[in-house]
Design an enzyme around this catalytic site. Structure first.
Site, PDB file in Angstrom:
ATOM      1  N   GLY A  73       7.075   4.035 -11.674  1.00 22.84           N
ATOM      2  CA  GLY A  73       7.062   3.018 -10.630  1.00 22.84           C
ATOM      3  C   GLY A  73       7.689   3.500  -9.337  1.00 22.84           C
ATOM      4  N   ASP A 111       4.997  -4.836 -11.482  1.00 19.34           N
ATOM      5  CA  ASP A 111       4.984  -5.848 -10.419  1.00 19.34           C
ATOM      6  C   ASP A 111       4.901  -7.259 -10.987  1.00 19.34           C
ATOM      7  OD1 ASP A 111       3.746  -4.429  -7.511  1.00 19.34           O
ATOM      8  OD2 ASP A 111       3.692  -3.301  -9.377  1.00 19.34           O
ATOM      9  N   PRO A 140      -6.562  11.016  -9.540  1.00 15.79           N
ATOM     10  CA  PRO A 140      -7.837  10.707  -8.861  1.00 15.79           C
ATOM     11  C   PRO A 140      -7.652   9.915  -7.576  1.00 15.79           C
ATOM     12  CG  PRO A 140      -8.048  10.337 -11.221  1.00 15.79           C
ATOM     13  CD  PRO A 140      -6.593  10.616 -10.959  1.00 15.79           C
ATOM     14  N   GLU A 141      -6.665   9.018  -7.552  1.00 18.74           N
ATOM     15  CA  GLU A 141      -6.468   8.160  -6.381  1.00 18.74           C
ATOM     16  C   GLU A 141      -5.682   8.846  -5.266  1.00 18.74           C
ATOM     17  OE1 GLU A 141      -2.691   7.306  -8.777  1.00 18.74           O
ATOM     18  OE2 GLU A 141      -4.724   8.075  -9.123  1.00 18.74           O
ATOM     19  N   ASP A 170       7.195   6.060  -7.114  1.00 19.36           N
ATOM     20  CA  ASP A 170       6.374   7.169  -6.647  1.00 19.36           C
ATOM     21  C   ASP A 170       6.346   7.168  -5.119  1.00 19.36           C
ATOM     22  OD1 ASP A 170       5.052   4.732  -7.143  1.00 19.36           O
ATOM     23  OD2 ASP A 170       3.120   5.676  -7.489  1.00 19.36           O
ATOM     24  N   GLU A 203       5.810  -5.232   0.977  1.00 15.81           N
ATOM     25  CA  GLU A 203       6.202  -4.695  -0.334  1.00 15.81           C
ATOM     26  C   GLU A 203       7.615  -4.126  -0.324  1.00 15.81           C
ATOM     27  OE1 GLU A 203       4.130  -1.174  -1.562  1.00 15.81           O
ATOM     28  OE2 GLU A 203       4.066  -0.373   0.470  1.00 15.81           O
TER      29      GLU A 203
END
Length: 523
Positions: free
Chosen positions: A285, A140, A251-252, A287, A459
Site C-alpha cells: 500500500g 482503502d 503492467p500499469e 508505493d 487522497e
C-alpha cells in the site's frame, strides 16, 4: 509492451484499463497488430498508427461501469447532529453527499464476457476511491466502509464486504484491486476488521457466521505465503512480510519499471528482484517510500532502485495480523465456536520494533494494542513526541525524509493519521488522549481548508500548507476520495463536540517538540 513504450497516455494505467471491442478469437486485432509490426522499421509501430489501432479495437477505460447512486443513501444521518461547529457540520454533509458520486455498478458484460475486460468481476456495486482508481481497492475500503456505516449505508457496506468474501473464495486471498493485473499481489489485509465494523453496527450474527470461513482462509494465506520464522532470544517466532514472486514490470507502470531497471549491471536477476520488490511495495500500500530503501547501515538511504520491500518485516503489517488474530478469536467467542487457533509463536510487534527512522507505522502496535507490557505504549508516545514528526500544523508526515516519493515527507495520508489518532485515543493517559485530539484537529483543519479552496477531497495532503494537496510519486494527486472521506467522517463523529473549523491555538507543548533521538529502540 509496444503501446506502453510509445507513451501514448500520461498515465500507463489508462491502456491496461481499456476494453476490447470484440472477443480476441473472433477479432482481427492480433493479426492486424502483427501486420503493423512487420511493416514498421525495427517492428516499432509509429504512435499515430498505434492510436489508430487502439481506436479501432479498444474502448476508453470506464465502460465497465455504469454510474450508480447507492439506494440506501439518505439525507441527514444521525452522526451529523453530534458536530457542534456549524461549518464542520455543513461540510460533513457535503462529504456524506460524495458517496453518491463514487458509487459504481459493473455492466453485465464484465460477468458475461470477462475476456474483453481487465476488470475482475464481483457481484455487488462498490464505492471506489476516485480519480484514476476507478475500481475496487482492498485496504482503502476499510475506511470507506467505516464512513459508509456512519452514513447509515449498511446495505452498500454489506455488498462491498460480500465482494471481498467472493474474491477470497475465488483466489484464496484478496487482490490489490479489481483488475487482472493485480491478481498476484494483495494489500494490507483489513477484511476481518471490515467485518468487525459491520458487526458492531448491525449485530448481525448470521452474517458473521457466514463470513468466518473466508476470513480464516485469508488468514491462512498470509500465514502460509507471507510469513517468515525469526529467532529472538533463542526462541523461534513467526513474523509477516509482503512478498510477490513475479519478476516482471508492473503492467500499469510498465515503462516506469523498465526504465528504472536500465543500467543495472549485475544481470537479469537484479532486474527481476527489483521488479519483484516494486510489486511488493505496491502490495504494502506504500508505493513508494524511502521506508523500503535499505543500505548496509540499516538506514533508509538510496533511491527507488534500492527498493527492498521483501527484505523488511513491517511493524504495521505484523500489528495488523496480530489484531486480525485477536478479532477472529473474538468472533469465535461471539458465535460459540471452538477457540480460534492463531499463531502460537507470534512475536508481539511492540516487542520487536527496531528502525532507525521515523514513520507513523512505527506506532502501529499502539493502534493494534499488540505489545506485552503496558508501559510500552507510553514509551511510544514519548518516542512520537521526540521524533520531530509533530512539528507540522497540518498532520503527521509519512516520514521525515524528502525522497520525492509519495509515501514520504511532506505528504500525510488519511489512513496513517487515523491509525495514529485511534491508537493514542485508546491509551489511558490524558496526555495521549489530548495528543490524539490535537492531531485530529490538525487533520480536520487541513481537509476542511482544502475543501474550501477546491471543493474537493484529496487522497493525501501536504503538511506544510494550510489546505494543500499532496504531490510526488508516479501520478498526479487524485480527487474523490474514498478513504479521505471515511477518515474525516470518523474524526468528526469521534470529536464532533470539540473540533472547530476556524483558527485555533494548538495545545502548548505538543506542536514543536525537539528531535530527541534519531534512533528508535522503542521498547
Amino acid at each position: 509492451n509496444s503501446v506502453q513504450k510509445a507513451k501514448l497516455f500520461d498515465d500507463e494505467k489508462y491502456f491496461v484499463d481499456m476494453k476490447l471491442r470484440e472477443t480476441p478469437g473472433k477479432s482481427m486485432f492480433l493479426s492486424t497488430f502483427r501486420n503493423l509490426s512487420n511493416a514498421s522499421p525495427n517492428s516499432t509501430v509509429p504512435p499515430s498508427k498505434l492510436q489508430e489501432f487502439l481506436s479501432t479495437y479498444f474502448e476508453k477505460p470506464g465502460s465497465e461501469f455504469e454510474p450508480w447512486t447507492p439506494p440506501d443513501w439518505h439525507d441527514e444521518p444521525k452522526f451529523l447532529e453530534g458536530i457542534v461547529d456549524r461549518e464542520l457540520r455543513n461540510w460533513a454533509g457535503k462529504i456524506h453527499n460524495l458517496w453518491k458520486s463514487l458509487g459504481r455498478k459493473m455492466v453485465s458484460g464484465v460477468k458475461d464476457h470477462p475476456e474483453l475486460y481487465s476488470q475482475i468481476y464481483s457481484p455487488h456495486p462498490v464505492v471506489v476511491p476516485g480519480g484514476r482508481f476507478r475500481e475496487l481497492y482492498y485496504w482503502d475500503s476499510y475506511w470507506v466502509i467505516n464512513g459508509l456505516l456512519l452514513s447509515e449505508m449498511t446495505d452498500t457496506s454489506h455488498g462491498m464486504i460480500q465482494n471481498f468474501l467472493y474474491l477470497v473464495n475465488r483466489y484464496g486471498f484478496i487482490p490489490n484491486g479489481g483488475r487482472i493485473y493485480y491478481e498476484r499481489r494483495s494489500q494490507p489485509p483489513f477484511l476481518t476488521l471490515m467485518v468487525e465494523s459491520y458487526y458492531q453496527a448491525t449485530k448481525d450474527k448470521e452474517f458473521l457466521r457466514a463470513a468466518l470461513p473466508a476470513l480464516e482462509q485469508e488468514y491462512r494465506f498470509w500465514m502460509q505465503n507471507r510469513s517468515v520464522a525469526v529467532e529472538v532470544n533463542g526462541a523461534e517466532h513467526v513474523l509477516n512480510r509482503y512478498h510477490v514472486q513475479v519478476g516482471l514490470p508492473r503492467p500499469e507502470s510498465y515503462t516506469d519499471d523498465l526504465e528504472l531497471a536500465e543500467g543495472l549491471t549485475d544481470g537479469n536477476d537484479r532486474k527481476e528482484q527489483l521488479w519483484m520488490d516494486l510489486k511488493v511495495g505496491a502490495e504494502s500500500g506504500w508505493d513508494f517510500t524511502s521506508r523500503w530503501y535499505t543500505d548496509a547501515d540499516g538506514h533508509n538511504n538510496g533511491t527507488l532502485r534500492e527498493t527492498s520491500t521483501s527484505q523488511i518485516l513491517p511493524a504495521d503489517l505484523n500489528a495488523l495480523l496480530c489484531l486480525k488474530e485477536k478479532t477472529l478469536a473474538s468472533f469465535h467467542r461471539i458465535l460459540g465456536e471452538q477457540p480460534f487457533k492463531g499463531s502460537l509463536v507470534r512475536l508481539q510487534p511492540g516487542d520487536a520494533l527496531q528502525t532507525l527512522e521515523f514513520y507513523p507505522s512505527n506506532l502501529a502496535p499502539v493502534w493494534a494494542q499488540c505489545y506485552s507490557r503496558p508501559e510500552m505504549a507510553e514509551k511510544a508516545v514519548q518516542y512520537l513526541k521526540g521524533s520531530g514528526a509533530l512539528q507540522f500544523p497540518n498532520g503527521v508526515p509519512t516520514s521525515l525524509r524528502e525522497s520525492g516519493q509519495q509515501w514520504d515527507y511532506p505528504n500525510a495520508w488519511p489512513p496513517l493519521q487515523h491509525m495514529l489518532i485511534r491508537g493514542l485515543s485508546k491509551l489511558p493517559s490524558e496526555d495521549a488522549k489530548q495528543l490524539a485530539f490535537d492531531l485530529a484537529q490538525r487533520w480536520i483543519k487541513t481537509n476542511w481548508l482544502a475543501y474550501m479552496k477546491y471543493e474537493a477531497m484529496f487522497e493525501k495532503y501536504d503538511v506544510n500548507g494550510d489546505g494543500k494537496p499532496g504531490a510526488g510519486g508516479e501520478y498526479q494527486v487524485q480527487l474523490g476520495f474514498g478513504w479521505t472521506n471515511g477518515v474525516a467522517l470518523q474524526l468528526l463523529d469521534q470529536y464532533g463536540l470539540r473540533l472547530v473549523s476556524g483558527s485555533r491555538r494548538v495545545t502548548p507543548g505538543l506542536l514543536l517538540p525537539l528531535v530527541l533521538s534519531a534512533t528508535l529502540r522503542l521498547l
